[in-house]
Design an enzyme around this catalytic site. Structure first.
Site, PDB file in Angstrom:
ATOM      1  N   LYS A  10      21.454  -4.423  39.938  1.00 36.05           N
ATOM      2  CA  LYS A  10      22.593  -3.830  40.749  1.00 36.05           C
ATOM      3  C   LYS A  10      22.166  -2.523  41.007  1.00 36.05           C
ATOM      4  O   LYS A  10      22.741  -2.189  42.010  1.00 36.05           O
ATOM      5  CB  LYS A  10      23.740  -3.921  39.569  1.00 36.05           C
ATOM      6  CG  LYS A  10      24.063  -5.272  39.199  1.00 36.05           C
ATOM      7  CD  LYS A  10      24.629  -6.199  40.196  1.00 36.05           C
ATOM      8  CE  LYS A  10      25.311  -7.368  39.541  1.00 36.05           C
ATOM      9  NZ  LYS A  10      24.679  -8.322  38.661  1.00 36.05           N
TER      10      LYS A  10
HETATM   11  C1  LIG Z   1      24.345  -9.695  38.735  1.00 37.15           C
HETATM   12  C2  LIG Z   1      23.315 -10.294  38.062  1.00 37.15           C
HETATM   13  C3  LIG Z   1      22.969 -11.546  38.413  1.00 37.15           C
HETATM   14  C4  LIG Z   1      23.592 -12.411  39.430  1.00 37.15           C
HETATM   15  O1  LIG Z   1      23.324 -11.972  40.855  1.00 37.15           O
HETATM   16  P1  LIG Z   1      24.108 -12.339  41.912  1.00 37.15           P
HETATM   17  O2  LIG Z   1      23.862 -11.506  42.893  1.00 37.15           O
HETATM   18  O3  LIG Z   1      25.633 -12.277  41.489  1.00 37.15           O
HETATM   19  O4  LIG Z   1      23.904 -13.745  42.210  1.00 37.15           O
HETATM   20  C5  LIG Z   1      21.838 -12.042  37.811  1.00 37.15           C
HETATM   21  N1  LIG Z   1      21.278 -11.324  36.881  1.00 37.15           N
HETATM   22  C6  LIG Z   1      21.648  -9.966  36.233  1.00 37.15           C
HETATM   23  C7  LIG Z   1      21.026  -9.263  35.044  1.00 37.15           C
HETATM   24  C8  LIG Z   1      22.758  -9.374  36.917  1.00 37.15           C
HETATM   25  O5  LIG Z   1      23.112  -8.294  36.690  1.00 37.15           O
END
Ligand SMILES: *Cc1c(COP(=O)(O)O)cnc(C)c1O
Length: 494
Positions: free
Chosen positions: A113
């Site tokens: 993120k």
């Molecule tokens: C948010 C997240 C995901 C999923 O990503 P999306 O963009 O919602 O598909 C996968 N792994 C981790 C560690 C995340 O924080």
């Protein structure tokens, strides 16, 4: 470049408007009216650039109202050495002959993120300035863990912003909770909610539609906005790292110019894999996109059958950031594939009314030409962590493990041995207990001592931002009922 609503092409906005608004008034997602193509020599040129320079180059194609100077400042601030523990920012690591991991967790919160949430505050505040908006933006976030901390770090002490994060009291890991309640910064607030993630999320949605609150805040010089993954300002920075990964492989002689690769992404809201699709559409030689899900396999079923059906059991898994039954960003893919806003609008209203829709055969076939979906359960997730560690001495987290499983299933099913980049989305140290269990360690330490235990067992250092949690004192301890969230907002903005 114009941005349109996925549900109504006649709603058109500039890039700055799209980023400032977050969501279109008809409920659609703001999306570029067309995708720019990479100029012919772009990948060759980009291959010798830094990550920051690549980010400027790619983002400029989408943000014509922003100058190169502006974007350069943003990229240097977002991806600089104070924020990321490697100058490569998003390094590609070779796991075996045809498998590579794109490590997206070298930022301040150790999850992918950060790649977008370090950039979004710059894009958002600049967009507001361009629109001569003088109010202070108040960002409200409901989180199941990673997004909340990522947004807090991104927005901390950013001028003209306040950020308030709500998390479910018993729905996040111990490390995640500590990461949030010890958050520094003058403009931040963190509040726990009695209940689960849905309660927190529903509560935040209510705040957004609370007209009285909005009016009161406007009088005091604030307006509400959101940092969740439907904002275009979060998708765009994610396109950069897929292009960057391809350039790294070229630069390091792992692939020849023009050689196609596959990309495999552990998926929840469909934002991360959508960015890979956009990179492909822009001209990066990507062959197939492999969409990995945990037991909440609504996307696997959709890719196999063309039916999206959220009427099913919700499972809490050890890859919690993928515990999602409504993958919001899929809407953008539907527009890209159909090119028909009215068709997207019809699917989305069926989803809202019945929790289900079925795309036409033509649309399904188009999607199946490039997307493959696979899923695995927690038991398999742990097995994969163990195997990858044993075979390659490479430690992965629970989300990335789901992707490794999906890739193996894909290779067995299709026989395709094309070189593949797996998006590695979190540091294994964020999920110490499950990772240790996967490695066969049954006697486990408590709390933050788990970090040192995992470090001892594997010989890998604890990431600095997580190690630093020991020395931090909690600043936030407020817990509210879901009906009282509005009071928490008032309190924060006093
Ligand atoms: C948010 C997240 C995901 C999923 O990503 P999306 O963009 O919602 O598909 C996968 N792994 C981790 C560690 C995340 O924080």
């Amino acid at each position: 470049m114009q941005y349109i609503s996925t549900r109504d092409r006649t709603l058109q906005f500039s890039a700055a408007q799209a980023i400032a608004k977050g969501l279109s008034e008809d409920g659609g997602l703001l999306t570029p009216a067309y995708l720019p193509k990479l100029p012919r020599r772009a990948l060759e040129d980009l291959k010798d650039m830094s990550y920051q320079q690549r980010a400027v180059y790619v983002m400029k194609l989408f943000l014509d109202e922003f100058s190169v100077k502006e974007l350069t400042d943003f990229a240097n601030a977002a991806y600089g050495p104070e924020k990321f523990d490697t100058p490569a920012v998003a390094p590609v690591r070779k796991v075996n002959g045809n498998t590579y991991c794109l490590e997206l967790w070298h930022g301040p919160t150790c999850a992918f993120k950060d790649m977008a949430l370090q950039m979004l505050p710059h894009l958002l505040t600049a967009s507001l300035k361009k629109q001569e908006e003088e109010k202070t933006v108040c960002i409200l976030v409901a989180t199941s863990g990673d997004t909340g901390k990522g947004a807090l770090e991104g927005f901390k002490d950013v001028e003209h912003t306040k950020i308030l994060v709500f998390y479910p009291k018993d729905g996040v890991s111990a490390v995640q909770e500590l990461q949030m309640v010890t958050q520094e910064g003058e403009n931040v607030g963190v509040c726990a909610v009695h209940g689960n993630f849905d309660d927190a999320q529903t509560g935040v949605k209510k705040l957004f539609s609370d007209l009285k609150l909005r009016e009161e805040l406007a009088e005091r010089g604030y307006f509400l906005s959101s940092a969740n993954s439907i904002n275009w300002g979060r998708v765009l920075p994610q396109i950069v790292y897929y292009i960057s990964a391809y350039c790294d492989l070229l630069r390091d002689g792992q692939i020849q110019a023009g050689e196609a690769i596959n990309v495999c992404v552990p998926t929840g809201n469909f934002g991360n894999i959508l960015a890979a699709y956009y990179a492909k559409d822009m001209g990066v030689p990507i062959h197939n996109l492999i969409c990995a899900s945990n037991q909440n396999n609504v996307l696997t079923d959709f890719l196999n059958t063309g039916i999206y059906d959220r009427n099913r059991t919700f499972y809490q898994t050890m890859s919690p950031s993928m515990d999602i039954l409504i993958s919001s960003n899929l809407e953008r893919l539907l527009l890209a594939i159909t090119q028909e806003d009215t068709e997207v609008q019809s699917y989305m209203s069926q989803l809202a009314e019945t929790g289900r829709y079925q795309v036409s055969d033509k649309v399904r076939e188009k999607i199946q030409k490039q997307f493959y979906g696979f899923c695995c359960d927690d038991q398999e997730t742990q097995k994969v962590i163990h195997t990858i560690y044993d075979q390659y001495d490479y430690l992965i987290d629970t989300h990335t493990a789901v992707a490794f499983s999906a890739l193996e299933q894909y290779r067995t099913k299709t026989g395709d041995q094309t070189k593949t980049v797996i998006a590695s989305t979190a540091s294994p140290f964020k999920f110490c207990d499950n990772v240790l269990t996967a490695l066969g360690v049954t006697e486990q330490a408590q709390g933050l001592d788990l970090l040192d235990q995992l470090s001892k067992v594997t010989g890998q250092p604890v990431p600095a931002p997580l190690a630093a949690l020991r020395t931090k004192t909690p600043r936030f301890s407020q817990v509210v009922e879901k009906g009282q969230m509005v009071d928490a907002v008032q309190e924060m903005l006093k």
